[in-house]
Scaffold this motif. Structure first.
Motif, PDB file in Angstrom:
ATOM      1  N   ASP A   1      10.297  -3.378 -11.544  1.00 53.53           N
ATOM      2  CA  ASP A   1       9.762  -2.598 -10.419  1.00 53.53           C
ATOM      3  C   ASP A   1      10.321  -3.136  -9.093  1.00 53.53           C
ATOM      4  O   ASP A   1      10.734  -2.370  -8.218  1.00 53.53           O
ATOM      5  CB  ASP A   1       8.227  -2.665 -10.435  1.00 53.53           C
ATOM      6  CG  ASP A   1       7.586  -1.800  -9.360  1.00 53.53           C
ATOM      7  OD1 ASP A   1       8.153  -0.748  -9.028  1.00 53.53           O
ATOM      8  OD2 ASP A   1       6.515  -2.185  -8.848  1.00 53.53           O
TER       9      ASP A   1
ATOM     10  N   HIS B   1      12.560  -1.271  -6.267  1.00 52.53           N
ATOM     11  CA  HIS B   1      12.278  -1.235  -4.818  1.00 52.53           C
ATOM     12  C   HIS B   1      13.541  -1.561  -4.023  1.00 52.53           C
ATOM     13  O   HIS B   1      13.856  -0.912  -3.032  1.00 52.53           O
ATOM     14  CB  HIS B   1      11.190  -2.252  -4.446  1.00 52.53           C
ATOM     15  CG  HIS B   1       9.866  -1.947  -5.067  1.00 52.53           C
ATOM     16  ND1 HIS B   1       8.881  -2.881  -5.218  1.00 52.53           N
ATOM     17  CD2 HIS B   1       9.376  -0.783  -5.584  1.00 52.53           C
ATOM     18  CE1 HIS B   1       7.841  -2.321  -5.803  1.00 52.53           C
ATOM     19  NE2 HIS B   1       8.110  -1.048  -6.027  1.00 52.53           N
TER      20      HIS B   1
ATOM     21  N   HIS C   1      10.597   6.429  -8.208  1.00 52.25           N
ATOM     22  CA  HIS C   1       9.137   6.382  -8.061  1.00 52.25           C
ATOM     23  C   HIS C   1       8.516   7.781  -8.187  1.00 52.25           C
ATOM     24  O   HIS C   1       7.453   7.935  -8.781  1.00 52.25           O
ATOM     25  CB  HIS C   1       8.749   5.748  -6.723  1.00 52.25           C
ATOM     26  CG  HIS C   1       8.682   4.252  -6.783  1.00 52.25           C
ATOM     27  ND1 HIS C   1       9.808   3.475  -6.841  1.00 52.25           N
ATOM     28  CD2 HIS C   1       7.632   3.398  -6.849  1.00 52.25           C
ATOM     29  CE1 HIS C   1       9.442   2.195  -6.915  1.00 52.25           C
ATOM     30  NE2 HIS C   1       8.130   2.118  -6.922  1.00 52.25           N
TER      31      HIS C   1
ATOM     32  N   HIS D   1       2.845   1.023 -13.866  1.00 52.19           N
ATOM     33  CA  HIS D   1       3.789   1.381 -12.797  1.00 52.19           C
ATOM     34  C   HIS D   1       5.186   0.815 -13.075  1.00 52.19           C
ATOM     35  O   HIS D   1       6.197   1.511 -12.939  1.00 52.19           O
ATOM     36  CB  HIS D   1       3.249   0.855 -11.466  1.00 52.19           C
ATOM     37  CG  HIS D   1       4.146   1.121 -10.308  1.00 52.19           C
ATOM     38  ND1 HIS D   1       4.313   2.372  -9.778  1.00 52.19           N
ATOM     39  CD2 HIS D   1       4.958   0.296  -9.607  1.00 52.19           C
ATOM     40  CE1 HIS D   1       5.180   2.306  -8.778  1.00 52.19           C
ATOM     41  NE2 HIS D   1       5.588   1.058  -8.649  1.00 52.19           N
TER      42      HIS D   1
ATOM     43  N   ASN E   1       8.586   3.072 -13.930  1.00 52.01           N
ATOM     44  CA  ASN E   1       9.789   2.990 -13.094  1.00 52.01           C
ATOM     45  C   ASN E   1      11.009   2.571 -13.911  1.00 52.01           C
ATOM     46  O   ASN E   1      12.105   3.103 -13.732  1.00 52.01           O
ATOM     47  CB  ASN E   1       9.580   1.983 -11.965  1.00 52.01           C
ATOM     48  CG  ASN E   1       8.942   2.629 -10.757  1.00 52.01           C
ATOM     49  OD1 ASN E   1       9.389   3.667 -10.309  1.00 52.01           O
ATOM     50  ND2 ASN E   1       7.894   2.041 -10.266  1.00 52.01           N
TER      51      ASN E   1
HETATM   52 FE   LIG Z   1       6.991   0.293  -7.231  1.00 54.77          FE
END
Ligand SMILES: [Fe+2]
Length: 383
Positions: free
Chosen positions: A193, A197, A262, A276, A280
């Motif tokens: 994740d 980002h 996302h 999450h 992703n």
């Molecule tokens: Fe995230």
């Protein structure tokens, strides 16, 4: 166009950062604080040390540990009521993205009232909340540095975000020693994740030269250390690189935003309760492959930062290496790569597509415009 660049008031980053907690608690002169955490953190015994440090400076502390994974609007509303009715003057978030997001929500609900549902959207919170200190125990979400909080809307089976400058943490304490007990699967999911980002914000339409510095360094650090952190969790050097990488990725995400990975991942969390990080990771390589052509030079630099042999290659060839590097990393750390592995079937593609399409805040920041057909194709090819 120039975009604002925001950071928490104070950041302590690196080994031993936690030693600053006492003096920061003291600074707020609070007689009562509420620690917001979850059962996993309690099971790892991390809460006791923090409670001791807060009490040592004369602040009485109670604990709210009822935060579930992918927290619901009900949980944050309940936490908000508790903060308001309990008269807490300081909040301390301890854990991954879930306790941190609940803390953000509870902080502003205690002052502004209502339900978190009233504030879904951008800059809809009138007043700043109860001050809070954020202490992450995973290297991944970056929530300790962003002005976003994401909650599950159970009835609609979707996740929605609240974005406000009043959610930006006052104090972030990022100490890699707190991530040593993070189990391999969680380390892998949260670590990927963080890489999402960094890559998404680096290639986002809102990226700036300032966010690029953070994003590229995050890509370097995470790519070089995630495998070691997953397979040898007690390696403090790898954990420290992950903590720094995740934080830098968070800084870039907070100021440049993220995009279609996302956007397409959120419906998996809302309906299929896929975490999450795993959501992703599933969409990471497929969306990257789609996005690559939009900015070959930047994706080529992503490949270089991930350690791929880009020298002597054309820009296009180098950019494609970023997709390969991401695919290999996700596979190596043991995260599922097909939607069917998490219970999605062909019949679900339409729901996913229509739901992802509503994530306009994220899709409008994606480097390549994405139509409904494109979204459907990406889900289908990942099935
Ligand atoms: Fe995230």
């Amino acid at each position: 166009m120039a975009y604002p660049f925001r950071l928490p008031e104070v950041v302590y980053l690196g080994r031993g950062a936690l030693a600053n907690l006492g003096q920061e608690v003291k600074r707020f002169a609070a007689s009562r604080a509420l620690l917001i955490t979850d059962a996993g953190v309690q099971a790892a015994g991390l809460d006791k040390k923090i409670i001791g440090m807060i009490e040592e400076v004369g602040t009485k502390v109670d604990v709210f540990a009822e935060v579930e994974a992918e927290p619901s609007t009900e949980t944050v509303d309940r936490a908000g009521r508790l903060v308001r009715e309990g008269g807490y003057q300081l909040l301390v978030a301890l854990g991954g993205g879930s306790p941190m997001d609940v803390t953000k929500g509870a902080s502003v609900l205690a002052v502004n009232g209502g339900s978190i549902k009233d504030y879904v959207g951008i800059e809809l919170i009138p007043q700043k909340g109860v001050p809070a200190i954020f202490i992450p125990t995973t290297a991944g979400t970056g929530s300790e540095v962003t002005q976003n909080a994401i909650f599950a809307f159970k009835e609609e089976q979707v996740k929605k975000g609240v974005v406000s400058r009043h959610l930006l943490p006052r104090v972030a304490i990022v100490d890699p020693e707190l991530t040593l007990s993070c189990p391999p699967r969680l380390t892998a999911a949260t670590g990927v994740d963080a890489l999402v980002h960094a890559v998404e914000s680096y290639t986002a339409l809102k990226a700036t030269p300032q966010t690029d510095i953070y994003a590229l360094e995050a890509i370097r650090l995470i790519s070089a250390s995630l495998r070691t952190a997953v397979f040898n969790g007690s390696d403090l050097e790898a954990r420290e690189k992950m903590a720094l990488g995740s934080f830098f990725a968070g800084v870039s995400l907070a100021n440049a935003g993220v995009g279609a990975v996302h956007a397409l991942a959120y419906p998996l969390g809302g309906k299929f309760h896929v975490s999450h990080g795993v959501s992703n990771a599933l969409l990471f390589a497929p969306v990257l492959e789609f996005n690559c052509l939009s900015n070959l030079a930047k994706f080529a630099r992503v490949a270089g930062a991930m350690g791929e042999p880009v020298a002597g290659k054309s820009c296009r060839e180098a950019a494609m290496l970023a997709v390969k590097a991401v695919r290999e990393l996700v596979e190596d750390v043991g995260i599922p790569t097909r939607l069917r592995d998490v219970g999605v079937s062909e019949d679900d593609i339409e729901f996913l597509t229509l739901s992802a399409e509503k994530q306009t805040r994220l899709l409008s920041n994606n480097p390549r415009a994405m139509t409904r057909k494109d979204i459907e194709r990406i889900y289908s090819s990942t099935l």
